[in-house]
Design a protein around this motif. Structure first.
Motif, PDB file in Angstrom:
ATOM      1  N   ASP B 211      37.947 -17.940 -88.245  1.00 14.63           N
ATOM      2  CA  ASP B 211      37.574 -16.533 -88.096  1.00 14.63           C
ATOM      3  C   ASP B 211      38.789 -15.604 -88.205  1.00 14.63           C
ATOM      4  O   ASP B 211      38.682 -14.405 -87.969  1.00 14.63           O
ATOM      5  CB  ASP B 211      36.880 -16.299 -86.746  1.00 14.63           C
ATOM      6  N   ARG B 256      44.767  -7.777 -83.156  1.00 13.41           N
ATOM      7  CA  ARG B 256      43.634  -8.351 -82.440  1.00 13.41           C
ATOM      8  C   ARG B 256      42.314  -7.732 -82.922  1.00 13.41           C
ATOM      9  O   ARG B 256      42.214  -6.522 -83.133  1.00 13.41           O
ATOM     10  CB  ARG B 256      43.815  -8.091 -80.941  1.00 13.41           C
ATOM     11  N   GLY B 257      41.336  -8.577 -83.129  1.00 14.22           N
ATOM     12  CA  GLY B 257      39.998  -8.092 -83.481  1.00 14.22           C
ATOM     13  C   GLY B 257      39.886  -7.528 -84.895  1.00 14.22           C
ATOM     14  O   GLY B 257      38.945  -6.823 -85.220  1.00 14.22           O
ATOM     15  N   PRO B 261      34.273 -10.995 -88.531  1.00 12.72           N
ATOM     16  CA  PRO B 261      33.292 -10.771 -87.474  1.00 12.72           C
ATOM     17  C   PRO B 261      32.747 -12.100 -86.957  1.00 12.72           C
ATOM     18  O   PRO B 261      32.447 -12.991 -87.744  1.00 12.72           O
ATOM     19  CB  PRO B 261      32.186  -9.976 -88.163  1.00 12.72           C
ATOM     20  N   GLY B 262      32.655 -12.245 -85.650  1.00 15.97           N
ATOM     21  CA  GLY B 262      32.185 -13.500 -85.077  1.00 15.97           C
ATOM     22  C   GLY B 262      30.705 -13.693 -85.336  1.00 15.97           C
ATOM     23  O   GLY B 262      29.939 -12.739 -85.399  1.00 15.97           O
ATOM     24  N   GLY B 265      27.705 -15.599 -81.431  1.00 20.59           N
ATOM     25  CA  GLY B 265      28.225 -15.295 -80.101  1.00 20.59           C
ATOM     26  C   GLY B 265      29.736 -15.392 -79.969  1.00 20.59           C
ATOM     27  O   GLY B 265      30.286 -15.063 -78.930  1.00 20.59           O
ATOM     28  N   ARG B 266      30.421 -15.836 -81.027  1.00 21.89           N
ATOM     29  CA  ARG B 266      31.884 -15.900 -80.912  1.00 21.89           C
ATOM     30  C   ARG B 266      32.466 -14.511 -81.106  1.00 21.89           C
ATOM     31  O   ARG B 266      31.920 -13.695 -81.846  1.00 21.89           O
ATOM     32  CB  ARG B 266      32.454 -16.848 -81.970  1.00 21.89           C
ATOM     33  N   PRO B 267      33.606 -14.219 -80.437  1.00 18.41           N
ATOM     34  CA  PRO B 267      34.215 -12.907 -80.636  1.00 18.41           C
ATOM     35  C   PRO B 267      34.807 -12.810 -82.043  1.00 18.41           C
ATOM     36  O   PRO B 267      35.006 -13.820 -82.713  1.00 18.41           O
ATOM     37  CB  PRO B 267      35.322 -12.868 -79.585  1.00 18.41           C
ATOM     38  N   ARG B 268      35.059 -11.574 -82.463  1.00 16.26           N
ATOM     39  CA  ARG B 268      35.646 -11.370 -83.776  1.00 16.26           C
ATOM     40  C   ARG B 268      37.055 -11.966 -83.832  1.00 16.26           C
ATOM     41  O   ARG B 268      37.783 -11.946 -82.851  1.00 16.26           O
ATOM     42  CB  ARG B 268      35.700  -9.862 -84.048  1.00 16.26           C
ATOM     43  N   ASP B 270      41.077 -12.552 -85.399  1.00 17.23           N
ATOM     44  CA  ASP B 270      42.248 -11.670 -85.476  1.00 17.23           C
ATOM     45  C   ASP B 270      42.834 -11.715 -86.883  1.00 17.23           C
ATOM     46  O   ASP B 270      42.547 -12.612 -87.666  1.00 17.23           O
ATOM     47  CB  ASP B 270      43.318 -12.135 -84.484  1.00 17.23           C
TER      48      ASP B 270
END
Lengths: 107, 309
Positions: B211, B256-257, B261-262, B265-268, B270
């Motif tokens: 990701d 960061r971020g 895009p995740g 349910g995973r965060p986005r 880096d």
């Protein structure tokens, strides 16, 4: 995936011919971004049609008869495989029963 | 490899017309795609084709007759035959009866429909209702479309168009399922599904690992030594990045971020920016003069550090 020009080169085939074969649905590449994308299967099929036409001297209107017949043979072979796979998953005694029914009748 | 005249069964005095005829006869007899169940056909066909390549070319034939080249003189490029694909997943694309047909699980179409509708002896027997076959397509997708998501329209081999929504964060070789966009069903059964395998094209400077997005960004000597605020590209457009003073080639900074895009349910992810220090294009007298004074009193062992000393 190859594009139109790459296929023309690899199969040594004229633009007009390939366009005609696509129009006839003999070859069915994907279309995206306004371009044709040929899979390995599409290319092997073009080579088959080239063999029939160029090497074996079979006219295009005869190919129109041959190709659907050939496709039916392959479809039947796929179905036959599906059937034998299904039979293969049956219990031993059922399989034996099926085999017995397929065997020529005793004289 | 056998003598090409023997392979084609013609005399060494055969005319080009005789050779052509002999080749056609044998090619019809042995073409692997016309004999899908015959494993030996392919070898025979290749032999016949190679013999024909040699003997149908007047120049090559003459050289062979004079002994300048051997039977293998005609090189053939490797090719694959259609039968290798026809019985696989792409076969159904080229044969769908009016009723449609199923692959794999597939018992639809007349043969199996008859078989399971009670006896297939023609008359009687209720028609079977079966779901249509699933089909698989491959779709090329630009890098950024896969990361950010996109809508695209593809034209299928049968002329039908399909609107494909590529969700943000789509991975390479990910397969999207388009419900009921496959082959039509049998006897009023529902159509099968279409599966679209996404092939992501590489990007000029972005690279994706899971990701996260990785990008190498060049910085000037002064920017690295003194620090700077620079513009760097991200998948959402340029952002300002602070290069700390004393940065070097290989220094990696994290945004960061700013990655992919995740999904699920995973965060986005880096974005990782790896700096590459680039000296001025043309030698600079002032810089040279400075370094001539500076270097003797500030030695540093760069190759030793890299294990090359």
């Amino acid at each position: 995936m190859l594009g139109f020009e790459q296929v023309m080169l690899q199969c040594r085939i004229e633009r007009g011919t390939l366009e005609r074969w696509i129009t006839l649905s003999w070859v069915r590449p994907m279309q995206g971004d306004g371009e044709w994308h040929f899979s390995d299967a599409d290319i092997a099929r073009i080579e088959l049609i080239c063999d029939l036409h160029r090497d074996l001297g079979i006219a295009e209107d005869a190919i129109e008869v041959i190709l659907p017949l050939l496709d039916q043979v392959y479809a039947l072979r796929r179905q036959m495989r599906a059937l034998t796979d299904a039979l293969g998953a049956l219990p031993e005694d059922v399989r034996r029963d099926v085999l017995a029914r397929l065997a020529p009748p005793d004289r | 490899m056998r003598n090409p005249y023997e392979v084609l069964g013609v005399s060494p005095k055969a005319t080009p017309e005789e050779i052509r005829k002999a080749y056609r006869q044998l090619a019809k007899k042995y073409h692997p795609d016309l004999h899908p169940g015959d494993k030996a056909a392919e070898e025979r066909f290749k032999e016949v084709s190679a013999a024909n390549d040699l003997l149908s070319d007047a120049e090559k034939r003459a050289r062979f007759d004079r002994g300048e080249i051997d039977e293998a003189g005609a090189e053939r490029r490797e090719r694959s035959f259609y039968r290798a694909y026809a019985e696989g997943g792409e076969g159904p694309k080229y044969w769908t009866s009016g009723d449609g047909e199923a692959e794999g699980s597939g018992f639809t179409e007349d043969l199996f429909a008859d078989l399971f509708s009670g006896m297939g002896r023609g008359a009687g027997g209720a028609r079977v209702r079966m779901r249509g076959a699933d089909v698989t397509y491959a779709l090329r997708c630009p890098f950024l479309d896969a990361v950010r998501g996109a809508k695209t329209r593809v034209t299928l081999p049968d002329g039908k168009t399909l609107d494909v929504t590529i969700p943000p964060g789509t991975r390479d070789r990910q397969t999207l399922r388009l419900k009921e966009q496959g082959m039509p069903g049998v006897g009023g059964g529902p159509p099968g599904d279409a599966f679209v395998e996404i092939h992501i094209e590489p990007h000029a400077y972005f690279q994706r690992k899971d990701d996260n997005i990785h990008v190498e960004v060049p910085v000037g000597l002064a920017e690295a030594v003194l620090g700077a605020k620079i513009q760097v590209p991200t998948v959402d457009g340029p952002v300002t990045l602070t290069v700390p003073f004393g940065s070097n080639t290989g220094t990696t900074l994290r945004l960061r971020g700013k990655g992919v895009p995740g999904t699920g349910g995973r965060p986005r992810g880096d974005q990782y920016v790896t700096l590459k220090v680039v000296l001025p294009d043309s030698p600079d007298d002032e810089l040279r003069a400075f370094l001539e004074r500076w270097a003797p009193t500030h030695p540093y062992d760069v190759r030793g550090k890299a294990g090359m000393a």
